[in-house]
Scaffold this motif. Structure first.
Motif, PDB file in Angstrom:
ATOM      1  N   GLU A 240       6.282  -2.733  12.958  1.00 38.59           N
ATOM      2  CA  GLU A 240       5.483  -2.049  11.658  1.00 38.59           C
ATOM      3  C   GLU A 240       5.501  -0.786  12.194  1.00 38.59           C
ATOM      4  O   GLU A 240       4.959   0.270  11.713  1.00 38.59           O
TER       5      GLU A 240
ATOM      6  N   HIS B 197       1.706   2.997  11.860  1.00 35.22           N
ATOM      7  CA  HIS B 197       1.949   2.076  10.733  1.00 35.22           C
ATOM      8  C   HIS B 197       3.172   2.553   9.734  1.00 35.22           C
ATOM      9  O   HIS B 197       2.913   3.771   9.346  1.00 35.22           O
ATOM     10  N   LYS B 198       4.007   1.809   9.009  1.00 35.57           N
ATOM     11  CA  LYS B 198       4.686   2.445   8.103  1.00 35.57           C
ATOM     12  C   LYS B 198       3.752   2.769   6.780  1.00 35.57           C
ATOM     13  O   LYS B 198       4.265   4.131   6.326  1.00 35.57           O
ATOM     14  N   THR B 199       2.720   1.988   6.476  1.00 35.70           N
ATOM     15  CA  THR B 199       1.891   2.319   5.486  1.00 35.70           C
ATOM     16  C   THR B 199       1.158   3.677   5.683  1.00 35.70           C
ATOM     17  O   THR B 199       0.511   4.243   4.920  1.00 35.70           O
ATOM     18  N   CYS B 200       0.786   3.930   6.872  1.00 32.40           N
ATOM     19  CA  CYS B 200       0.051   5.129   7.394  1.00 32.40           C
ATOM     20  C   CYS B 200       0.892   6.292   7.538  1.00 32.40           C
ATOM     21  O   CYS B 200       0.458   7.443   7.557  1.00 32.40           O
TER      22      CYS B 200
ATOM     23  N   ARG C 148       2.093   8.920   6.169  1.00 30.59           N
ATOM     24  CA  ARG C 148       2.032   9.710   5.004  1.00 30.59           C
ATOM     25  C   ARG C 148       1.563  11.134   5.359  1.00 30.59           C
ATOM     26  O   ARG C 148       0.836  11.218   6.209  1.00 30.59           O
TER      27      ARG C 148
ATOM     28  N   SER D 101       4.813   9.614   0.843  1.00 25.39           N
ATOM     29  CA  SER D 101       5.425   8.828   2.162  1.00 25.39           C
ATOM     30  C   SER D 101       6.489   9.690   2.690  1.00 25.39           C
ATOM     31  O   SER D 101       7.143  10.201   2.265  1.00 25.39           O
TER      32      SER D 101
END
Length: 194
Positions: free
Chosen positions: A132, A142-145, A147, A154
């Protein structure tokens, strides 16, 4: 003598190896958890194992212990290795190896945790694992963080900028940290005349 205990004996721990947990190498059976390099204790698989008589090694330790020695025999193309292998329990200078495995386990608990040094995400503070991980600003995220800190958009490698350890999209970065004044998106000609 008949083997009443089931499967073959492990080449490392001498306990019974059942079929579901068996790895075979050089005519010997091993538990998956015992299939480790005898010098550095790195986990092995069929592509990384190098066997020598009844011992198993990773290819690096095998090369250090049994490979050619001397000037011009480095570990890779065009390199000269001065590594003696002492940190791996390989005493190559005297020709006699140190015992690679202790006779009694150093940690008697079979449920001992493996401690792995894992990077922390600067945004959420949690561990970032390889599957990740995205690198940005020299740090793992992380990919989700991954941003923009202002608008939450994103980010990708083409639109990310960093300042003081935080990530921004190029638009938010330009608005907040870019040059100000006429012609830079700050004041317009109409606002200047008023």
């Amino acid at each position: 003598m008949p083997n009443w205990g089931g499967g073959a004996k492990c080449g490392a721990c001498e306990k019974t190896v059942y079929h579901a947990e068996e790895i075979q190498c050089n005519g010997r059976s091993f538990h998956k958890t015992c299939f480790l390099c005898m010098a550095c204790r790195k986990a092995l698989d069929s592509t990384t194992v190098a066997a020598h008589e009844s011992e198993i090694y990773c290819k690096t330790c095998y090369g250090r212990k049994y490979g050619p020695k001397g000037v011009g025999f480095g570990q890779g193309a065009g390199c000269l290795s001065t590594d003696t292998g002492d940190h791996l329990g390989l005493n190559l200078q005297q020709g006699s190896p140190k015992p690679a495995r202790p006779s009694t386990p150093t940690n008697p608990s079979k449920f001992a945790k493996k401690v792995i040094d894992v990077d922390k995400c600067p945004r959420c503070g949690k561990s970032v694992y390889a599957a990740e991980k995205i690198m940005g600003g020299g740090k793992p995220w992380h990919k989700t963080c991954f941003r923009c800190a202002i608008c939450g958009k994103s980010l990708e490698s083409t639109n990310v900028t960093d300042k003081d350890g935080e990530l921004y999209c190029k638009v938010c970065y330009a608005k907040n940290f870019g040059p100000k004044g006429i012609g830079f998106g700050g004041l317009t000609q109409a606002e200047k005349k008023e």
